[in-house]
Each structure stands twice: as structure tokens, then as C-alpha cells.
Design an enzyme around this catalytic site. Structure first.
Site, PDB file in Angstrom:
ATOM      1  N   LYS A  16      34.372  30.958  28.932  1.00 41.88           N
ATOM      2  CA  LYS A  16      34.286  32.138  29.806  1.00 41.88           C
ATOM      3  C   LYS A  16      32.875  32.251  30.381  1.00 41.88           C
ATOM      4  O   LYS A  16      31.940  31.617  29.870  1.00 41.88           O
ATOM      5  CB  LYS A  16      34.637  33.392  28.997  1.00 41.88           C
ATOM      6  N   TYR A  71       4.441  44.135  42.106  1.00 42.22           N
ATOM      7  CA  TYR A  71       4.910  45.445  42.581  1.00 42.22           C
ATOM      8  C   TYR A  71       4.427  46.595  41.703  1.00 42.22           C
ATOM      9  O   TYR A  71       4.373  46.455  40.477  1.00 42.22           O
ATOM     10  CB  TYR A  71       6.431  45.474  42.603  1.00 42.22           C
TER      11      TYR A  71
END
Ligand SMILES: *Cc1c(COP(=O)(O)O)cnc(C)c1O
Length: 368
Positions: A38, A264
Site C-alpha cells: 500500500k 522564510y
């Protein structure tokens, strides 16, 4: 391997084979092996991994959703595929692609019988999931009579296996709880077998179950993380090889003076001279913001370079003040030595989350 020239996740199929063989060596010869692929085979690319494991004669695959199973069928995978968490809206597709559903509630059970009947199926293989303590998905012990009575009224489906999932197989402090789960499952299974009059396959172990509860291997085991190289303990990790190495390169080097900031929101402010490297990998590639501001680190020429400031979407900046390196040099985010498990720990998470999050934007290279 040639040095990385961009961000790349290298997948070592020899390591995958080693892990598969190691886990199999723990099983009796008649215990089947289901490989859990998965979430893009935990980030490694389900198609490549499944094709390779199919060559190695794995018995079964499991995916979480129907869409994942369809992708494997379209790539030519013929091995049976169990869909762990299917949704009724996809049942018609599921049947068309010969995928086998886990049925975990009376609602989904009845919806599947209805569609299988409409599609004129007989003895369509299904897997009944029981809840034994995880309290996530599954029928309860007292649903057995209901399931059996419904099955008597139809030949559209046939129970190929009954299974359950352990809540804490990696945590030996929860041994009593886990043994209780195993015991409950065995008693549910006995009840189902008597009531149905035939014996479906039984399975309950994930990777840590395989390693810690050999008495619970039963007819099949389901392994995900172990195949990808992690055993959820120091002892077991020694016998497994991480198959993925996440590499990138240095795009640019800066020298930063005292008082300047990096990234940032000026989250990092330097209190002295500093050299930084900007790397082409960010939160959109799966390195989440939780690794920023000194938590995570990468390896450059064998030395640790901590991530400084906030993680950007496409980039991180790392401190290379004490590292001899230049633009274009290779950087290891995680690999067999500096592992995904230890990288994940720097941000209080686990290998599973880190490796499944490496986004599809990152190229995968396979070493055969
Ligand atoms: C994901 C999953 C597994 C695989 O677990 P690992 O710890 O990765 O081996 C097994 N069974 C079920 C039901 C799962 O959801």
C-alpha cells in the site's frame, strides 16, 4: 552507483530480496507470505516492488484501496491482491480487476454481496476482518452468527481468509495485551470454522508480529515495513537492510554574517559567521516542516549538516560551516547508515510516516 545529480530515491532491490528472505526464514515452510505494498509500497513504488516480489514468488499482496490494486493489475501483476480498506463505490471495479476485498462491517459485507450477486459472481474470494483490540476496522466476535447466516443465503462469495490486526506487536511492554488479541482471534476463528463448515486461511501478524510472536504466524503473515528494511527495534534492524536511499545535491553555498537570517520568516538568525548549503528538496518532496529549525540533519561527505530555519516547499538550507564541500556535491538525507528511522526520530515520528511521505515528484532509481 553514480553520484546523485538531483534529488532521487534509490531503491535497492537486492536489499528487498534480502529482507524478504530473512523474514521468510522465520516462517514454517507452509506459512504464506503476503507483501503489503500500500501507499506506493511505502514510498518505494508499488509496481516495481510488486513485480520484483512476484518474481520471487510471494504468495499475496495487500493494498489499502482499490485504486492501488488496479494500478498493479494494469502493470501486469497476477498474484492475488487483498484490498484492506475498500469502499463500496469501487466494488464493481474491484471485481473487474479481480481484487479481493476485506469485509469488516455488516454494511460493507452486505453491499459487497449485493454487487457480487448483480455481477453474477460465484464463490468470489473475500476476507473477513475481525477487531480484536485495535478498534479500527473489523467485525466483533459476536457477529459470527450473523455472518454465517448471511453466507448461507448466497453463493456469490466465499470466505478465503479471516484475519485481524495487532495493535502493539512492536511493543513488548504490551505482550499480555497482544497475546490476548491472538487468543481472541484464535477463538473467533474456531467459531467461524465450525459455523461455516470449512477452514479459510487465518492471519494476524504484521512485521513485528512475525518477529515477536512466532506462535501466531498461522497460515499467512502480512509484512510491510520489514520488507523495506525496518524491524521496529535495534535488534531486528540489524538483520534487515533499508532499501531506500534519499539523495540530493548542493545547489548553492552561502556565507552568512552575524545578525543575518536564513529562510522564510527569518526563523534562523546567525550569531556568527556561518556557511550554508541550499538543497533542492522541501516539504513538497516529503520533508515536512517539523524537520526544520535544527531538528533534522542530512549527511554531506560523511558529516552531519543540520537543517536551519524553516523547511520551504522546494528547498531546505543546512549548516555546513564545519564541512568541507562544494556546490554539486552529493547529500544523503537517509539511507542504510543514516537511516530513515533515525531521521524520523528527530521530529518525533516514525519511519513509516517519513518514507510513505516521499512525494511522487522525487524520481525513483532502481538498483537491480
Ligand atoms: C499496513 C498493514 C500491515 C503491514 O504492517 P507492517 O507493520 O508495515 O508490517 C499489515 N496488516 C494490515 C491490516 C495493515 O494495515
Amino acid at each position: 552507483m553514480p553520484k546523485a545529480q538531483e534529488t532521487v530515491l534509490e531503491i535497492d532491490l537486492k536489499a528487498l530480496k534480502h529482507n524478504f528472505e530473512h523474514l521468510k526464514s522465520k516462517l514454517k515452510s507452509n506459512t504464506k507470505f503476503l507483501a503489503v505494498v500500500k501507499a506506493f509500497a511505502y514510498g518505494s513504488d508499488a509496481i516495481e516492488i510488486a513485480k520484483y516480489l512476484q518474481e520471487l514468488n510471494v504468495d499475496y499482496f495487500a493494498v489499502a484501496y482499490v485504486k492501488e490494486g488496479i494500478a498493479l493489475r494494469n502493470a501486469g501483476v497476477k498474484t492475488p491482491i487483498l484490498v484492506l480498506h475498500p469502499q463500496a463505490v469501487n466494488f464493481k471495479n474491484l471485481i473487474e480487476y479481480c481484487l479481493e476485498p476485506s469485509l469488516y462491517s455488516s454494511k460493507i459485507f452486505n453491499e459487497f454481496i449485493e454487487i457480487a450477486t448483480k455481477e453474477k459472481q460465484t464463490n468470489y474470494p473475500v476476507h473477513i476482518k475481525f477487531n480484536t483490540g485495535l478498534n479500527r476496522l473489523g467485525f466483533w466476535e459476536n457477529d459470527v452468527d450473523y455472518i454465517a447466516s448471511k453466507l448461507k443465503g448466497t453463493n456469490a462469495i466465499k470466505v478465503k481468509s479471516i484475519f485481524s490486526h495487532l495493535a502493539a506487536s512492536e511493543d513488548l511492554n504490551e505482550k499480555v495485551f497482544t497475546e490476548n488479541q491472538i487468543g481472541n482471534f484464535i477463538s473467533i476463528a474456531d467459531n467461524v470454522i465450525t459455523t461455516l463448515g470449512y477452514k479459510p486461511m487465518l492471519h494476524i501478524c504484521n512485521t513485528s508480529g512475525i518477529l515477536n510472536y512466532p506462535e501466531a504466524h498461522l497460515d499467512m503473515v502480512r509484512s510491510g515495513i520489514g520488507l523495506y528494511g525496518f524491524g521496529n527495534s535495534e535488534k531486528e534492524n540489524k538483520n534487515l537492510k533499508p532499501i531506500g536511499t534519499l539523495k540530493t545535491i548542493i545547489s548553492q553555498i552561502h556565507t552568512i554574517k552575524k545578525g543575518e537570517s536564513v529562510g522564510y520568516n527569518r526563523a534562523f538568525k546567525s550569531d556568527g559567521f556561518l556557511k550554508t548549503a541550499t538543497l533542492p528538496i522541501g516539504h513538497a518532496d516529503g520533508i515536512g516542516r517539523q524537520y526544520g529549525n535544527g531538528k533534522g540533519f542530512v549527511m554531506i561527505n560523511g558529516k552531519k549538516a543540520p537543517i536551519i530555519g524553516n523547511v520551504c516547499m522546494d528547498m531546505i538550507m543546512v549548516n555546513i560551516t564545519h564541512i568541507d564541500c562544494k556546490e554539486g556535491d552529493e547529500v544523503i538525507v537517509f539511507g542504510p547508515e543514516s537511516t530513515a528511522e533515525s531521521f524520523a526520530e528527530t521530529a518525533n515520528t516514525i519511519s513509516y510516516e517519513l518514507i510513505t511521505a516521499i512525494s511522487q515528484r522525487v524520481k525513483r532509481h532502481y538498483i537491480k
